[in-house]
Design a protein around this motif. Structure first.
Motif, PDB file in Angstrom:
ATOM      1  N   ILE A 150     -11.248   2.589   2.155  1.00 57.27           N
ATOM      2  CA  ILE A 150     -10.983   1.103   2.315  1.00 57.27           C
ATOM      3  C   ILE A 150      -9.925   1.091   3.107  1.00 57.27           C
ATOM      4  O   ILE A 150      -8.910   1.878   3.382  1.00 57.27           O
ATOM      5  CB  ILE A 150     -10.451   0.651   0.887  1.00 57.27           C
ATOM      6  N   ASP A 151      -9.785   0.047   4.148  1.00 61.01           N
ATOM      7  CA  ASP A 151      -8.815  -0.248   4.894  1.00 61.01           C
ATOM      8  C   ASP A 151      -7.611  -0.721   4.598  1.00 61.01           C
ATOM      9  O   ASP A 151      -7.522  -1.399   3.868  1.00 61.01           O
ATOM     10  CB  ASP A 151      -9.397  -1.317   6.028  1.00 61.01           C
ATOM     11  N   VAL A 152      -6.490   0.162   4.820  1.00 64.40           N
ATOM     12  CA  VAL A 152      -5.249   0.016   4.412  1.00 64.40           C
ATOM     13  C   VAL A 152      -4.279  -0.266   5.559  1.00 64.40           C
ATOM     14  O   VAL A 152      -4.638   0.116   6.752  1.00 64.40           O
ATOM     15  CB  VAL A 152      -4.747   0.905   3.483  1.00 64.40           C
ATOM     16  N   PRO A 153      -2.867  -0.899   5.436  1.00 58.80           N
ATOM     17  CA  PRO A 153      -2.096  -1.062   6.735  1.00 58.80           C
ATOM     18  C   PRO A 153      -2.006   0.489   7.151  1.00 58.80           C
ATOM     19  O   PRO A 153      -1.679   1.445   6.590  1.00 58.80           O
ATOM     20  CB  PRO A 153      -0.828  -1.481   6.063  1.00 58.80           C
TER      21      PRO A 153
ATOM     22  N   VAL B 138      -1.171  -0.715  -2.567  1.00 62.76           N
ATOM     23  CA  VAL B 138       0.200  -0.617  -3.047  1.00 62.76           C
ATOM     24  C   VAL B 138       0.912   0.848  -2.498  1.00 62.76           C
ATOM     25  O   VAL B 138       1.984   0.824  -2.038  1.00 62.76           O
ATOM     26  CB  VAL B 138       0.410  -0.700  -4.671  1.00 62.76           C
ATOM     27  N   ARG B 139      -0.084   2.109  -2.736  1.00 64.48           N
ATOM     28  CA  ARG B 139       0.183   3.244  -2.296  1.00 64.48           C
ATOM     29  C   ARG B 139       0.647   3.397  -0.949  1.00 64.48           C
ATOM     30  O   ARG B 139       1.522   3.728  -0.422  1.00 64.48           O
ATOM     31  CB  ARG B 139      -1.016   4.258  -2.828  1.00 64.48           C
ATOM     32  N   ALA B 140      -0.289   2.502  -0.153  1.00 67.77           N
ATOM     33  CA  ALA B 140      -0.126   2.568   1.529  1.00 67.77           C
ATOM     34  C   ALA B 140       1.230   1.889   1.848  1.00 67.77           C
ATOM     35  O   ALA B 140       1.843   2.384   2.643  1.00 67.77           O
ATOM     36  CB  ALA B 140      -1.361   1.893   1.964  1.00 67.77           C
ATOM     37  N   ALA B 141       1.446   0.791   0.965  1.00 62.18           N
ATOM     38  CA  ALA B 141       2.521  -0.055   1.600  1.00 62.18           C
ATOM     39  C   ALA B 141       4.003   0.778   1.265  1.00 62.18           C
ATOM     40  O   ALA B 141       4.913   0.726   1.730  1.00 62.18           O
ATOM     41  CB  ALA B 141       2.531  -1.350   0.531  1.00 62.18           C
ATOM     42  N   LEU B 142       3.873   1.689   0.027  1.00 63.40           N
ATOM     43  CA  LEU B 142       5.133   2.574  -0.430  1.00 63.40           C
ATOM     44  C   LEU B 142       5.380   3.448   0.842  1.00 63.40           C
ATOM     45  O   LEU B 142       6.611   4.267   0.716  1.00 63.40           O
ATOM     46  CB  LEU B 142       4.681   3.108  -1.554  1.00 63.40           C
TER      47      LEU B 142
ATOM     48  N   GLU C 233      10.805  -1.159   1.033  1.00 62.22           N
ATOM     49  CA  GLU C 233      12.158  -2.164   0.879  1.00 62.22           C
ATOM     50  C   GLU C 233      11.715  -3.409   0.229  1.00 62.22           C
ATOM     51  O   GLU C 233      12.160  -3.794  -0.705  1.00 62.22           O
ATOM     52  CB  GLU C 233      12.981  -2.226   1.969  1.00 62.22           C
ATOM     53  N   ILE C 234      10.630  -3.856   0.890  1.00 59.09           N
ATOM     54  CA  ILE C 234      10.194  -5.299   0.478  1.00 59.09           C
ATOM     55  C   ILE C 234       9.620  -5.245  -1.124  1.00 59.09           C
ATOM     56  O   ILE C 234      10.081  -6.195  -1.607  1.00 59.09           O
ATOM     57  CB  ILE C 234       9.343  -5.946   1.629  1.00 59.09           C
ATOM     58  N   LEU C 235       8.793  -4.217  -1.072  1.00 64.02           N
ATOM     59  CA  LEU C 235       8.059  -4.375  -2.556  1.00 64.02           C
ATOM     60  C   LEU C 235       9.132  -4.105  -3.479  1.00 64.02           C
ATOM     61  O   LEU C 235       9.189  -4.723  -4.702  1.00 64.02           O
ATOM     62  CB  LEU C 235       7.190  -3.162  -2.552  1.00 64.02           C
ATOM     63  N   ALA C 236      10.129  -3.495  -3.165  1.00 64.98           N
ATOM     64  CA  ALA C 236      11.303  -2.940  -4.267  1.00 64.98           C
ATOM     65  C   ALA C 236      11.899  -4.408  -4.678  1.00 64.98           C
ATOM     66  O   ALA C 236      12.588  -4.466  -5.805  1.00 64.98           O
ATOM     67  CB  ALA C 236      12.335  -1.682  -3.689  1.00 64.98           C
ATOM     68  N   LEU C 237      12.317  -5.070  -3.523  1.00 61.20           N
ATOM     69  CA  LEU C 237      13.087  -6.179  -3.791  1.00 61.20           C
ATOM     70  C   LEU C 237      12.204  -7.196  -4.498  1.00 61.20           C
ATOM     71  O   LEU C 237      12.879  -8.050  -5.601  1.00 61.20           O
ATOM     72  CB  LEU C 237      13.586  -6.731  -2.242  1.00 61.20           C
TER      73      LEU C 237
END
Length: 199
Positions: free
Chosen positions: A97-100, A119-123, A130-134
């Motif tokens: 699957i394409d992820v960032p 979500v794993r890719a973003a982390l 930082e954005i997801l945590a906020l």
């Protein structure tokens, strides 16, 4: 010209014994050895030391990994990993699957949901992490509010926001701008992954 090996023993006391007993047994054993060798070559995942088996085991433990992560994780060359991933995809054992910033790989029979892979890719990216945590602590923030909280420029935050897949973000248009939150599913996954510190 092909000479039957048993002919070498025709004029000896053992000629008939070799021709009728030993030679057929030896031929059968040789054939069995070739069968085992080529079966292993066609199904290298049966050998725990093979690159294929290591890739499958790594993806079982780290679904959604990118190719470089697999290379590092199993300590094999990029070329060997790329070839085996290509073969496994053709055999319908691995999906992508394409992820960032790349492509995530996972076992087809043990596939993760797309939001979890995203979500794993973003982390893995410090800025998007930082954005997801906020957003997990303070939903419904505008990019200016996110920028102020993280001490970044609004343009930088906007660039990261547009690169976070919309499967894990919800966006609502308000008078003071677009408000960003984690989707309910992404919020649950984020909490689970960060709580258990899954890589």
């Amino acid at each position: 010209m092909f000479i039957h090996i048993g002919h070498f023993f025709d004029k000896t006391p053992y000629g008939e014994f070799v021709g009728k007993a030993i030679f057929p047994i030896a031929s059968s054993l040789l054939g069995l050895c070739f069968f085992i060798i080529f079966s292993r070559r066609n199904s290298p995942e049966q050998d725990p030391a093979s690159t294929t088996a290591k890739i499958l085991q790594y993806l079982k433990e780290h679904p959604g990994s990118r190719q470089q992560q697999i290379v590092t994780g199993i300590q094999k060359s990029r070329g060997a990993v790329a070839y085996q991933l290509y073969r496994l995809m053709n055999e319908n054992k691995v999906e992508t699957i394409d992820v960032p910033n790349g492509t995530g790989y996972y076992l087809k029979q043990d596939a993760l949901s797309p939001p979890e892979i995203l979500v794993r890719a973003a982390l893995e990216n410090p800025q998007t992490r930082e954005i997801l945590a906020l957003l997990s602590r303070h939903p419904h923030l505008t990019r200016h509010q996110i920028a102020e909280a993280l001490k970044k420029s609004p343009d930088t935050i906007y660039w990261h926001l547009v690169n976070i897949d919309r499967k894990i973000l919800t966006v609502h248009k308000k008078r003071n701008g677009h408000q960003y939150s984690l989707s309910p599913e992404a919020g649950r996954i984020y909490t689970e992954l960060t709580h258990h510190r899954i890589p």
